[in-house]
Design an enzyme around this catalytic site. Structure first.
Site, PDB file in Angstrom:
ATOM      1  N   GLY A  91      20.183 -56.918  -8.142  1.00 41.05           N
ATOM      2  CA  GLY A  91      18.696 -56.635  -7.851  1.00 41.05           C
ATOM      3  C   GLY A  91      18.440 -55.229  -8.003  1.00 41.05           C
ATOM      4  O   GLY A  91      19.375 -54.302  -8.225  1.00 41.05           O
ATOM      5  N   GLY A  93      18.546 -52.102  -6.720  1.00 38.18           N
ATOM      6  CA  GLY A  93      19.127 -51.363  -5.678  1.00 38.18           C
ATOM      7  C   GLY A  93      18.501 -49.766  -5.256  1.00 38.18           C
ATOM      8  O   GLY A  93      18.735 -49.286  -4.226  1.00 38.18           O
ATOM      9  N   ARG A  94      17.857 -49.683  -6.445  1.00 33.62           N
ATOM     10  CA  ARG A  94      17.461 -48.108  -6.458  1.00 33.62           C
ATOM     11  C   ARG A  94      16.299 -47.817  -7.268  1.00 33.62           C
ATOM     12  O   ARG A  94      16.138 -46.726  -7.875  1.00 33.62           O
ATOM     13  CB  ARG A  94      18.475 -46.876  -6.854  1.00 33.62           C
ATOM     14  N   GLY A 127      20.325 -45.836  -2.915  1.00 38.62           N
ATOM     15  CA  GLY A 127      19.295 -45.887  -3.605  1.00 38.62           C
ATOM     16  C   GLY A 127      18.673 -44.851  -4.265  1.00 38.62           C
ATOM     17  O   GLY A 127      17.545 -44.724  -4.823  1.00 38.62           O
ATOM     18  N   ARG A 184      16.062 -59.584 -17.542  1.00 36.80           N
ATOM     19  CA  ARG A 184      17.498 -59.257 -17.830  1.00 36.80           C
ATOM     20  C   ARG A 184      17.998 -60.808 -17.966  1.00 36.80           C
ATOM     21  O   ARG A 184      17.480 -61.722 -17.289  1.00 36.80           O
ATOM     22  CB  ARG A 184      18.189 -58.320 -16.844  1.00 36.80           C
ATOM     23  N   ASP A 253      23.477 -57.940 -16.482  1.00 42.99           N
ATOM     24  CA  ASP A 253      22.114 -57.192 -15.865  1.00 42.99           C
ATOM     25  C   ASP A 253      21.838 -56.275 -16.425  1.00 42.99           C
ATOM     26  O   ASP A 253      20.486 -55.556 -16.113  1.00 42.99           O
ATOM     27  CB  ASP A 253      22.509 -57.056 -14.434  1.00 42.99           C
TER      28      ASP A 253
END
Ligand code: AMP
Ligand code: MG
Length: 493
Positions: A91, A93-94, A127, A184, A253
């Site tokens: 996912g 994350g930043r 992040g 993705r 991803d």
């Protein structure tokens, strides 16, 4: 006073249509957003008013501290195979998807911030992003775009006024990225791994609406969605390899459904031709080496196929496997023929001759043996087409070794029956003079870390028209001086 129209005409289909596929989230506060790069050309393509964005307000928007009207910022969930091992939850994350806008060509585009602070998917990371990797993504993405290769693009880069610790203190920064979508292979893997077939179908239908609208309502649409991804990614791999690009982290991803290049981390262009070239400090086994990229992409597409099986033929798993396997098996030929036609263009050929593959392989093995600069070779080959082979020969330690091949190529050119000046012009229109050479990128990023952006701007200016020789910038076309040594890139997370 009449209200100002919103800066972005957002229409946020992901937020609206896919609840449960993301977490609504906001950017972290940062002390001093400052716009360091803004892409006016791209802003124009996106119908954005650059004068409203090249402002302190724009800097705050691009730093994630001010929400533009109509945004619905969110962090997307996805999974992915990283270096072959499956992570069921990654996912953003930043990163934050701010929303979507329709560009001047009528295409829907994601506007995403990268480095805007932690999200529920940060897994212990901070992040954040720092200025070096943000500008690397900016420069490399814009270079890849100018080379005619599908890619996400950079709209803006800001520094945040924060100090972020990586291998030492670094200036914090945020990249604003524009993409055809952020779907993705890993997005499909997330729901497949959880056995959430309804969500998977919802995601696939969303992907179809966005990337293959002709298929909407067709009974075989999921198989054909997969076919389209296979075709786009085969074409993309040929383009990467033809230009000498090494992505460096081809995890699932980081593999798009749109067929765009995404997530420029430890990427680089090769200088000397070498299929084994690896630049990333974390790619110890050479999994994502230059020459392995097509094979890896096919592996990634097999992972996508697995996720789609329950949609392709819900009541007959064996049939689903057969159908998907047939599509996947087309990849090597699709790749090979895209590569062959690209290599023909690079070498001045239009007609197709059986022997061409061997012609090219012989050429490449000589380049590899003598560590010849891949980019310069083709520019100098165009000179050789008009009777000036000396610069080309000078690239070889042992020029006699290329003479035989040159003679064979000249005979092949004669069969084309076109004027050599015309052939040279065609070759020069597909073989770049300028690529983001590692030593130049490094030098520009180092000065940016010290707050000086003129080298970044110069480099961006040159890479914008990569096929055009610019007087005064001859050094930008040359490989790194020997003193630069072997090059290694770092993920920069
Ligand atoms: P990447 O290697 O950039 O494709 O990132 C892989 C995963 O790690 C993604 O889920 C990212 O969101 C996450 N990630 C990378 N850097 C950071 C960071 N500094 N903080 C939190 N998450 C990160
Ligand atoms: Mg990524």
């Amino acid at each position: 006073m009449t209200a100002r129209p919103p800066i972005f005409q957002f229409d946020n289909s992901y937020a609206r249509d896919l609840p449960g596929f993301y977490v609504a989230w906001e950017g972290a506060k940062v002390p001093a957003p400052e716009l360091i790069l803004f892409n006016r050309d791209l802003a124009a393509d996106l119908n954005l008013d650059a004068d409203l964005l090249e402002t302190p307000e724009g800097a705050e928007i691009f730093a994630g501290v001010r929400q533009p009207d109509g945004a619905s910022p969110l962090a997307q969930v996805y999974a992915g195979h990283q270096f072959g091992g499956f992570s069921p939850q990654l996912g953003d994350g930043r990163a934050l998807l701010l929303g979507e806008i329709i560009d001047s060509a009528g295409n829907r585009k994601d506007i995403q911030l990268k480095g805007s602070g932690p999200t529920p998917f940060s897994r212990g990371g901070d992040g954040k992003a720092v200025v070096g990797p943000v500008l690397r993504e900016y420069i490399l993405g814009e270079a890849i775009h100018a080379l005619g290769i599908p890619t996400t693009r950079a709209l803006a880069a800001v520094t945040t006024g924060e100090t972020i610790y990586r291998d030492g203190p670094k200036p914090g920064a945020v990249l604003t990225r524009v993409a055809a979508s952020h779907l993705r292979v890993g997005t499909f893997q997330y729901f497949a791994a959880r056995g959430e077939t309804d969500k998977l179908r919802q995601l696939a239908d969303y992907a179809i609406a966005r990337h293959a609208p002709d298929l909407e309502g067709q009974s075989d649409r999921y198989l054909r969605l997969f076919r389209g991804v296979v075709e786009r990614q085969a074409a993309l791999m040929a383009k990467w390899v033809l230009v000498g690009f090494v992505h460096g982290v081809m995890n699932t991803d980081n593999t798009t459904i749109s067929g765009e290049t995404i997530d420029y981390g430890p990427c680089a262009f090769i200088d000397a031709y070498d299929p084994a070239a690896v630049f990333s400090s974390i790619d110890h086994g050479g999994r994502y080496a230059f020459g392995r990229q097509p094979v890896i992409m096919q592996w990634n597409l097999a992972r996508l196929a697995e996720t789609l099986l329950p949609l392709i033929q819900p009541d007959d798993p064996d049939k689903a496997v057969d159908l998907a396997s047939t599509e996947l098996a087309r990849f090597p030929d699709l790749y090979r023929s895209a590569w062959l036609s690209g290599m023909r263009a690079k070498t001045g050929l239009q007609s197709e001759v059986e022997d061409d593959q061997d012609l090219f392989e012989t050429m490449l093995s000589t380049l590899q043996e003598q560590s010849v600069d891949y980019t310069l070779f083709f520019r100098h080959l165009a000179e050789a087409a008009v009777g000036n082979p000396q610069k080309l020969r000078d690239l070889f330690m042992n020029p006699a070794q290329i003479d035989g091949w040159l003679e064979r190529w000249r005979q092949r050119l004669e069969r084309e029956g076109r004027a050599v000046a015309e052939i040279k012009a065609e070759m020069d229109s597909v073989n770049p003079v300028y690529i983001p050479r590692n030593h130049l990128v490094e030098e520009a990023l180092q000065s940016a870390e010290a707050g000086e952006y003129h080298l970044v701007n110069t480099l961006l200016g040159i890479l914008k028209s990569p096929y055009e020789e610019k007087s005064g910038f001859e050094a930008y076309a040359l490989p790194a001086p020997a003193a630069f040594g072997p090059y290694q890139t770092f993920c920069g997370t």
